[in-house]
Design a protein around this motif. Structure first.
Motif, short mmCIF file in Angstrom:
data_model
loop_
_atom_site.label_atom_id
_atom_site.label_comp_id
_atom_site.label_asym_id
_atom_site.label_seq_id
_atom_site.Cartn_x
_atom_site.Cartn_y
_atom_site.Cartn_z
N THR A 186 0.87 -1.16 0.21
CA THR A 186 -0.12 0.19 0.03
C THR A 186 0.81 1.22 0.01
OG1 THR A 186 -0.17 -0.19 2.42
CG2 THR A 186 -2.13 -0.94 1.03
N ARG B 31 -1.59 4.36 8.16
CA ARG B 31 -0.88 3.48 8.66
C ARG B 31 -1.69 2.39 9.52
NH1 ARG B 31 3.04 7.47 10.37
NH2 ARG B 31 4.74 7.19 9.04
N ALA C 98 -3.63 0.13 7.17
CA ALA C 98 -2.42 -0.84 6.73
C ALA C 98 -2.32 -1.80 7.85
CB ALA C 98 -1.35 -0.12 6.27
N HIS D 28 3.44 -1.58 4.04
CA HIS D 28 2.81 0.01 3.67
C HIS D 28 4.21 0.77 3.39
CE1 HIS D 28 0.15 3.21 4.04
NE2 HIS D 28 0.79 3.91 4.80
#
Length: 601
Positions: free
Chosen positions: A284, A302, A305, A312
């Motif tokens: 991501t 975050r 993720a 991430h």
């Protein structure tokens, strides 16, 4: 996924086509194919995603002589179509999705696009007994196709087309003439909506359109009936089906994760699919800016993720780079777009490509389909019999009507009063549709948001700025089943994306579901302040000498607006200044696009 171009009822030289290709090569760096003959040309710069070894364009089949095709996009139902066409005796040289287009056209003629499921812009050239060119784009307008139709003289009826305006302008017969009302369009609706662009004579096919041109006849543009799907289950089920379908690719896949609801849903469901397929964690990407800026979203991204267990990537852009990024962004877009998110989008897809990813899933389209915008909620909440259209249209702009009138010169105001402003045209369209729809405001609003604003404002930006870095952006929310599901919901479930919030429960962190809505964008109000690198760039573009040359803006009042922004920063003033600066930069960039063939940018 590619960049396509060509001409019909007019020839093109080899150097001319090479110049067109060079302008779009960033979107198709893997392979170039061009064919031309008396009175026609067809070309493609290919980004190889489906069957990278096969799939050479333009597509040709020995069993269908005289039919050529090029494709920009992805056909998600190509395996099903291939089986159907094979049962009718067709054979294909490879497994590329676009290779079936000549056979599909041979079976269904100009109705071939009604059988396509995906995001696409297609050109089919039929050189048989009655030569014709057929152009088609997908139902949502995810893949744009720009064209110029000669209106008179020796080339009357000749058409030239390209995926990007910059490429189209490299044709010798396409002039770069700025529309006089382009500035008002940018300030009133943030970009040109509908089929018109900011350049005279250059148009874009509307979503779900098929256009047919024969020599000596006018261009016929037909709106196809949108593809319908029978959604099964709730919002999460429908979206999961599309995410899984779009996540299946042989190319490196990632997801764009802003930290909001829409991209969070796509991220969570894509991570499920990647894990179940045994492909390791989904990667991501989230973009922010170095330093401390308001409304930062990286902690929310975050959290998404972590919950989805992705690998991430947090990309932090240096604000000192903004000046050069803005110029490149405007050049790739080809026409002005007042949303500061454009700069962020360009930088984000750069990071995606530099990390080695070719396909990215995004959350675009959810707000339009599920009523996520504040302006839509305000329009729905307005009392019966009240004028909800005027404030809605004002909310579409980069500057409210009163501010626009104050900034325009008397001569420009008189011109707009005579010709009509962009806001007036949108208002008239909405009033006509509201009269047809009666009390069903959600239908009126969704039609405008999805058919007019979404393709021009969001999807064209995503297409151009992802392809600037040869990244294929796939959008699950823009698929027929999701759109059909949204249309079938009661108004209460579409107001404020309630169906999507319900879908997110158990998938997304509570903090993401509770947070106020916030678009992924550039904090331009905070960045147009003393000492910011962005201020130098915008200030130069808004210099009094520069503004006076155009005769459209009161330079003294623009400077007063800038002084007010510096003294008391505000989102509204900053956006208006940003829109003017983007328009000024665009006028400079587009004039530089008319250069000799050997110097194509």
């Amino acid at each position: 996924m590619c960049r396509i171009f060509g001409s019909f009822a007019v020839g093109a030289t080899g150097p001319e086509l090479a110049a067109v290709s060079a302008r779009q090569r960033h979107g198709g760096p893997d392979q170039r194919g061009v064919l031309r003959g008396p009175g026609w040309s067809l070309g493609c710069d290919r980004l190889a995603v489906t069957d990278p070894v096969g799939g050479a364009q333009p597509y040709r089949l020995a069993a269908v002589p005289g039919v050529l095709a090029v494709l920009n996009g992805e056909l998600y139902n190509h395996a099903e179509l291939r089986r159907r066409l094979a049962a009718r005796g067709h054979r294909f040289p490879d497994a590329c999705d676009g290779s079936l287009l000549p056979a599909l056209y041979a079976e269904y003629g100009t109705a071939f696009a009604e059988h396509l499921d995906g995001m696409f812009a297609v050109a089919v050239l039929d050189l048989r007994s009655r030569p014709q060119l057929v152009l088609a784009v997908d139902d949502m307008g995810m893949k744009p196709l720009h064209y110029h139709l000669a209106a008179g003289g020796a080339e009357s009826g000749a058409i030239r087309f390209a995926s990007e305006i910059a490429g189209l302008l490299a044709f010798d017969g396409v002039p770069a003439v700025l529309r006089e009302d382009a500035l008002d369009t940018v300030l009133a609706t943030r970009t040109a909506l509908g089929t018109q662009t900011a350049l005279e004579g250059i148009r874009v096919l509307p979503p779900g359109a098929t256009a047919v041109l024969r020599r000596g006849e006018p261009l016929r543009v037909r709106q196809r009936t949108p593809r319908t799907a029978a959604p099964a289950g709730d919002a999460r089920d429908v979206l999961r089906h599309e995410v899984r379908r779009l996540a299946r690719t042989g190319s490196p896949l990632c997801a764009i994760t802003s930290g909001g609801l829409d991209s969070g849903l796509v991220t969570a469901l894509a991570a499920e699919e990647v894990r179940e397929a045994g492909g390791g964690p989904l990667h991501t990407f989230h973009l922010s800016y170095r330093g401390r800026w308001p409304a930062a979203e990286h902690e929310y991204a975050r959290a998404v993720a972590r919950r989805a267990r992705t690998a991430h990537h947090h990309i932090a852009v240096d604000p000192a780079e903004f000046g050069s990024l803005l110029t490149r962004t405007v050049r790739h877009l080809g026409q002005p777009n007042a949303d500061p998110i454009a700069l962020s989008t360009y930088a984000l897809f750069r990071a995606v490509r530099e990390a080695g990813f070719t396909v990215a899933l995004t959350g675009d389209g959810a707000d339009e389909l599920f009523g996520g915008y504040d302006r839509v909620r305000a329009a729905l909440a307005a009392p019966a019999g009240s004028d909800w259209i005027t404030p809605y249209v004002d909310a579409l702009g980069a500057a409210p009507r009163l501010l626009r009138d104050r900034l325009y010169t008397p001569a420009y105001r008189a011109y707009l009063a005579e010709r009509g402003s962009a806001a007036d045209r949108v208002t008239a369209e909405l009033r006509a549709h509201a009269k047809e729809d009666g009390a069903d405001r959600i239908t009126t609003l969704t039609r405008f948001e999805t058919r007019r604003r979404l393709p021009a404002y969001h999807l064209r930006r995503v297409d151009h700025l992802s392809m600037a870095w040869a990244v294929e952006a796939r959008m699950p929310f823009c698929q027929p089943s999701v759109a059909g599901y949204a249309r079938g919901l009661p108004t209460s479930a579409r107001d404020g994306k309630r169906a999507l919030y319900e879908a997110g429960r158990g998938l997304l962190p509570a903090a993401v579901l509770r947070r106020p809505k916030q678009p992924f964008t550039l904090p331009v109000a905070a960045m147009l302040t003393a000492g910011s690198p962005l201020l130098d760039t915008v200030g130069e573009l808004l210099s009094p000498a520069r503004l006076r040359r155009s005769g459209r803006l009161r330079a003294d009042r623009v400077q007063a607006l800038l002084a007010r922004q510096l003294a008391t920063p505000s989102d509204g003033d900053a956006l208006a200044l940003w829109a003017i600066a983007v328009h000024e930069l665009w006028t400079e960039v587009v004039q530089g696009m008319r250069v000799p063939a050997g110097c194509a940018a």
